[in-house]
Enzyme design. Structure first.
Site, PDB file in Angstrom:
ATOM      1  N   ASP A   1       4.610  13.421   3.791  1.00 46.56           N
ATOM      2  CA  ASP A   1       5.684  14.028   3.018  1.00 46.56           C
ATOM      3  C   ASP A   1       6.283  15.216   3.760  1.00 46.56           C
ATOM      4  O   ASP A   1       7.515  15.389   3.812  1.00 46.56           O
ATOM      5  CB  ASP A   1       5.138  14.465   1.653  1.00 46.56           C
TER       6      ASP A   1
ATOM      7  N   GLU B   1       4.999   6.976   3.360  1.00 45.69           N
ATOM      8  CA  GLU B   1       4.759   8.335   3.843  1.00 45.69           C
ATOM      9  C   GLU B   1       3.464   8.406   4.645  1.00 45.69           C
ATOM     10  O   GLU B   1       3.393   9.114   5.661  1.00 45.69           O
ATOM     11  CB  GLU B   1       4.693   9.307   2.663  1.00 45.69           C
TER      12      GLU B   1
END
Length: 227
Positions: free
Chosen positions: A47, A119
């Site tokens: 992220d 991610e």
């Protein structure tokens, strides 16, 4: 793993990183005795890597945009739906390691699971090959010009635009209603209608009620000659 590496256009020096990126917590919990890690920590790192690469890209691409606009575009680019679309493009669901319950519940198609795994893969590439390798992958999958234009379109607030149009004339009443839903819980499609003075002026569908209402508002604007 080799098949997915070809899709990523990246070969891991440490294949265990990719394996971990594809391991859902349900799978890790079922194999706790083997000491397997889930992809949650990689997701956390991914992220941040994604946020940095995207912020740098937008900072360079749009030297005249203020901070608020840059923030909104970045949020649209890295949202769950965008990451889910990347996962679908890679067919990431077929490579996931899921626990029995998650497998039975349709986890391979669940938006949140696929977005999180995307991610985690970004983080695995970063740890294996550095920021250059991760940036190249993120640029190719998310930040090309066509993708950014699509995100710009997605982030438009059609409901607000329609409300402003209707308010130009006094006495106009605008409302929305759900017209239906279909599909399993993990992949529902919602349908919505927008009514002007009780008459349907637009309809649309989406993966959430909010998205369906935005699609209906967009259709209404087009019908009223505003798009």
């Amino acid at each position: 793993m080799q098949e997915l590496e070809k899709k990523l256009n990246y070969t891991f020096r440490d294949p265990a990183l990719l394996s971990e990126a594809l391991s859902h917590s349900s799978y890790a919990n079922e194999h706790r005795a083997a000491g397997l890690n889930s992809n949650e920590r990689l997701e956390f790192l991914g992220d941040s890597v994604l946020g940095f690469v995207t912020a740098e890209f937008l900072f360079v691409q749009h030297p005249d945009l203020p901070e608020g606009d840059l923030t909104r575009i970045r949020a649209a680019l890295v949202c769950e739906q965008s990451l889910y679309e990347v996962a679908r493009k890679l067919d990431l669901g077929s490579y996931l390691k899921l626990g029995r319950g998650e497998e039975a519940g349709g986890g391979r198609k669940r938006t949140s699971i696929l977005a999180d795994a995307t991610e985690a893969v970004f983080a695995a590439v970063y740890l294996d090959g550095g920021i250059g390798a991760a940036s190249a992958l993120i640029h190719r999958l998310l930040l090309d010009a066509e993708k950014e234009e699509a995100v710009e379109e997605r982030r438009r607030d059609y409901k607000t635009a329609l409300q402003e149009l209707v308010q130009r004339q006094a006495g106009q009443e605008l409302s929305y209603r759900m017209a239906g839903e279909q599909g399993p819980d993990h992949a529902k499609t919602f349908s919505a209608e927008v009514l002007l003075n009780g008459a349907v002026v637009g309809s649309g569908s989406g993966h959430s009620k909010k998205e369906a209402e935005q699609a209906a508002a967009r259709a209404a604007l087009a019908a009223l000659g505003e798009t």
